[in-house]
Motif scaffolding. Structure first.
Motif, mmCIF file in Angstrom:
data_model
loop_
_atom_site.group_PDB
_atom_site.id
_atom_site.type_symbol
_atom_site.label_atom_id
_atom_site.label_comp_id
_atom_site.label_asym_id
_atom_site.label_seq_id
_atom_site.Cartn_x
_atom_site.Cartn_y
_atom_site.Cartn_z
ATOM 1 N N SER A 9 22.484 -38.759 52.855
ATOM 2 C CA SER A 9 21.230 -38.800 52.925
ATOM 3 C C SER A 9 20.466 -40.211 53.068
ATOM 4 N N ALA A 10 21.048 -41.194 52.222
ATOM 5 C CA ALA A 10 20.832 -42.609 52.244
ATOM 6 C C ALA A 10 21.229 -43.279 53.639
ATOM 7 N N VAL A 11 22.210 -43.025 54.240
ATOM 8 C CA VAL A 11 22.578 -43.614 55.493
ATOM 9 C C VAL A 11 21.765 -43.009 56.546
ATOM 10 N N ALA A 12 21.430 -41.709 56.614
ATOM 11 C CA ALA A 12 20.756 -41.264 57.547
ATOM 12 C C ALA A 12 19.348 -41.842 57.459
ATOM 13 N N ALA A 13 18.744 -41.839 56.280
ATOM 14 C CA ALA A 13 17.587 -42.496 56.402
ATOM 15 C C ALA A 13 17.194 -43.795 56.695
ATOM 16 N N ALA A 14 18.318 -44.575 56.471
ATOM 17 C CA ALA A 14 18.290 -46.201 56.827
ATOM 18 C C ALA A 14 18.534 -46.116 58.229
ATOM 19 N N ILE A 15 19.480 -45.171 58.892
ATOM 20 C CA ILE A 15 19.503 -45.552 60.455
ATOM 21 C C ILE A 15 18.417 -44.964 61.054
ATOM 22 N N LEU A 16 17.616 -43.624 60.501
ATOM 23 C CA LEU A 16 16.600 -43.364 61.387
ATOM 24 C C LEU A 16 15.444 -43.989 61.355
ATOM 25 N N ALA A 17 15.403 -44.766 60.228
ATOM 26 C CA ALA A 17 14.155 -45.952 60.137
ATOM 27 C C ALA A 17 14.559 -47.247 60.983
ATOM 28 N N SER A 18 15.598 -47.503 61.226
ATOM 29 C CA SER A 18 16.081 -48.712 61.840
ATOM 30 C C SER A 18 15.407 -48.730 63.201
ATOM 31 N N SER A 19 15.566 -47.825 63.784
ATOM 32 C CA SER A 19 15.162 -47.865 65.277
ATOM 33 C C SER A 19 14.078 -46.761 65.677
ATOM 34 N N THR A 20 12.796 -47.207 65.830
ATOM 35 C CA THR A 20 11.715 -46.072 65.877
ATOM 36 C C THR A 20 10.813 -46.615 67.254
ATOM 37 N N GLY A 39 31.231 -34.011 52.704
ATOM 38 C CA GLY A 39 29.834 -33.869 51.999
ATOM 39 C C GLY A 39 29.034 -34.697 52.862
ATOM 40 N N PHE A 40 29.529 -36.026 53.156
ATOM 41 C CA PHE A 40 28.576 -36.948 53.935
ATOM 42 C C PHE A 40 28.347 -36.270 55.377
ATOM 43 N N ALA A 41 29.516 -35.744 56.087
ATOM 44 C CA ALA A 41 29.145 -35.351 57.419
ATOM 45 C C ALA A 41 28.307 -34.094 57.473
ATOM 46 N N MET A 42 28.422 -33.295 56.424
ATOM 47 C CA MET A 42 27.958 -31.876 56.508
ATOM 48 C C MET A 42 26.333 -32.147 56.303
ATOM 49 N N PHE A 43 25.942 -33.008 55.443
ATOM 50 C CA PHE A 43 24.383 -33.363 55.077
ATOM 51 C C PHE A 43 23.760 -33.723 56.467
ATOM 52 N N ILE A 44 24.388 -34.803 57.227
ATOM 53 C CA ILE A 44 24.032 -35.241 58.255
ATOM 54 C C ILE A 44 23.566 -34.460 59.457
ATOM 55 N N SER A 45 24.381 -33.494 59.727
ATOM 56 C CA SER A 45 24.034 -32.264 60.626
ATOM 57 C C SER A 45 22.800 -31.613 60.021
ATOM 58 N N ALA A 46 22.543 -30.859 59.157
ATOM 59 C CA ALA A 46 21.396 -30.519 58.818
ATOM 60 C C ALA A 46 20.293 -31.272 58.732
ATOM 61 N N LEU A 47 20.374 -32.304 58.364
ATOM 62 C CA LEU A 47 19.079 -33.229 58.436
ATOM 63 C C LEU A 47 18.729 -33.677 59.428
#
Length: 463
Positions: A391-402, A255-263
């Motif tokens: 979703s939470a991990v993806a948001a944190a990682i994408l916001a950590s390096s901009t 479920g973790f891996a599935m969501f990351i792909s689309a997001l």
């Protein structure tokens, strides 16, 4: 497909909903969070009620609540009513596990895996169609059309269901565990709310930490209660059977891996061209770029049952996890282009097709006949935990390096690579877990069809 449309139609249009409702983008995200919370929490409760009072009856109830929610959302004049309508639409989430469980009652065993695979594929298809469809509907008929269309489709299903689907003769006896239901509802609401909003509120904030403490504490009291009570909401002893345990662990991981792909894919496709790696596509165009993955899921719906019959659901699940990992590997090593992003997402979708077909098959073939709906519902709940965490991990990682593009900060290419590497690692772990646990073939007693179950029920009554 209705379930998937409910979950994805709103996502690409959150900024438009924020503007129309006069709220911030952060506040508008409740239109997604509310549906997720309601669906995740209601699903195990609906599953237990389906086992007790009839699966078709609870499917009709969920559809009715969803349709009323669509009506409220379509006609709402305030943001609070819109959130209420979206929350009611979350009840549709329970349709998938209950629908899969009723297949066990009405289909012969040799057709079960194929039916589960087809239903799982339609979930993916609905998810892929949702984003481009949202753009078309809102552009031509306004934001409210999203809810009118899904509500109308739900109404058609509601009317047709009693004519095409027999009620299950298999029902469990006993009382409903109200205390267990209340504890689980509060616990999962607290945990999922903390996971979903942790990045926004701050992971060290008193609210986030307080919700985590409440959720973990209540789960700590819920488990011994479920083991002691004579009629538990969730039979935890059944949940630790090897096939069901493996499926539940994989539900969280995949479920973790599935969501990351689309997001991540849709974000990468919509990033400004000035970034050097973004493609500057609109939300509708980005959704169309993901369509090949949905089409691939349709084709594989006929393949995964054959794999399951030949090598078993365990091997099918492990293979699906490894295919997902390979899709993420492609995303890491290939330069971001429209072709490479669509290809990587399609490969991940192929793995998801196998995994979504195998997990409920493992459960349906292994759970006691009168606990099929609740067992599948718990699996669906754990998958929601995985997607929320993703979703939470993806948001944190994408916001950590901009990097700055004009006045806007956008995720750096490196943050996407890190995210894809995590998705690959989680998928590999799911495959290892699946292959390392022995899963025996289900006993013939578990392969009971509706007619056989009716005879058993009649014999029990006579006895």
């Amino acid at each position: 497909m209705v379930v998937a449309l409910q979950q994805t139609l709103v996502v690409p249009l959150l900024p438009e909903f924020a503007t129309a409702s006069g709220v911030s983008n952060t506040t508008a995200s409740w239109l997604v969070t509310s549906t997720l919370l309601t669906g995740a929490v209601a699903t195990p409760l609906i599953g237990r009620l389906a086992d007790m009072y009839g699966k078709r009856a609870m499917m009709l109830a969920c559809l009715a609540v969803m349709i009323v929610g669509c009506l409220i959302a379509a006609t709402s004049q305030s943001f609070l009513l819109l959130v209420l309508g979206r929350s009611m639409q979350g009840f549709a989430t329970a349709l998938l596990p209950v629908g899969i469980s009723i297949m066990r009652d009405v289909l012969p065993p040799e057709k079960l895996s194929g039916a589960v695979a087809l239903m799982s594929a339609t979930l993916g298809i609905g998810g892929m169609v949702g984003m481009p469809l949202a753009g078309v509907l809102s552009a031509h008929w306004g934001l409210s059309s999203l809810f009118w269309v899904t509500g109308a489709v739900g109404l058609v299903v509601l009317i047709a269901l009693p004519f095409v689907l027999p009620e299950s003769a298999v029902k469990t006896r006993g009382r409903f565990d109200f205390l267990g239901a209340i504890i689980l509802t509060v616990a999962m609401t607290a945990l999922l709310l903390a996971i979903s909003k942790g990045t926004e509120w701050g992971w060290g904030s008193p609210v986030t930490l307080g919700l985590i403490v409440v959720g973990v504490g209540l789960l700590g009291s819920w488990i011994p209660w479920e083991l002691r009570t004579s009629a538990p909401l969730v039979d935890l002893r059944t949940s630790v059977r090897a096939p069901i345990l493996v499926s539940n662990i994989c539900a969280v991981l995949l479920g973790f891996a599935m969501f990351i792909s689309a997001l991540a894919a849709t974000q990468e496709l919509q990033l400004p061209v000035e970034s050097g790696y973004g493609l500057g596509l609109s939300a509708s165009a980005a959704g169309l770029a993901m369509t090949p993955g949905g089409l691939l899921m349709i084709g594989l719906a006929a393949v995964s049952p054959k794999v399951t019959r030949r090598w078993g659901a365990k091997i099918t699940l492990a293979a699906g996890a490894l295919v997902i990992a390979f899709g993420y590997l492609l995303r890491v090593v290939l330069t971001p282009t429209l072709l490479s992003i669509s290809l990587g997402a399609a490969v991940v979708s192929a793995g998801v097709s196998f995994a979504l077909a195998a997990m409920p098959t493992l459960i349906t073939e292994s759970a006691p006949l009168d606990q099929t709906a609740s067992a599948n519902s718990v699996n669906s709940l754990l998958r929601s935990v995985g997607t929320s965490t993703g979703s939470a991990v993806a948001a944190a990682i994408l916001a950590s390096s901009t990097v700055m593009i004009g006045a806007a900060a956008v995720p750096a290419l490196h943050s996407f690579e890190v995210l894809y590497s995590i998705g690959m690692g989680v998928s590999v772990v799911a495959a290892i877990v699946t292959l390392s646990v022995r899963v025996d073939s289900p006993a013939p007693a578990h392969r009971t069809t509706l007619s056989e179950a009716a005879k058993q029920a009649e014999a029990t009554e006579l006895g």
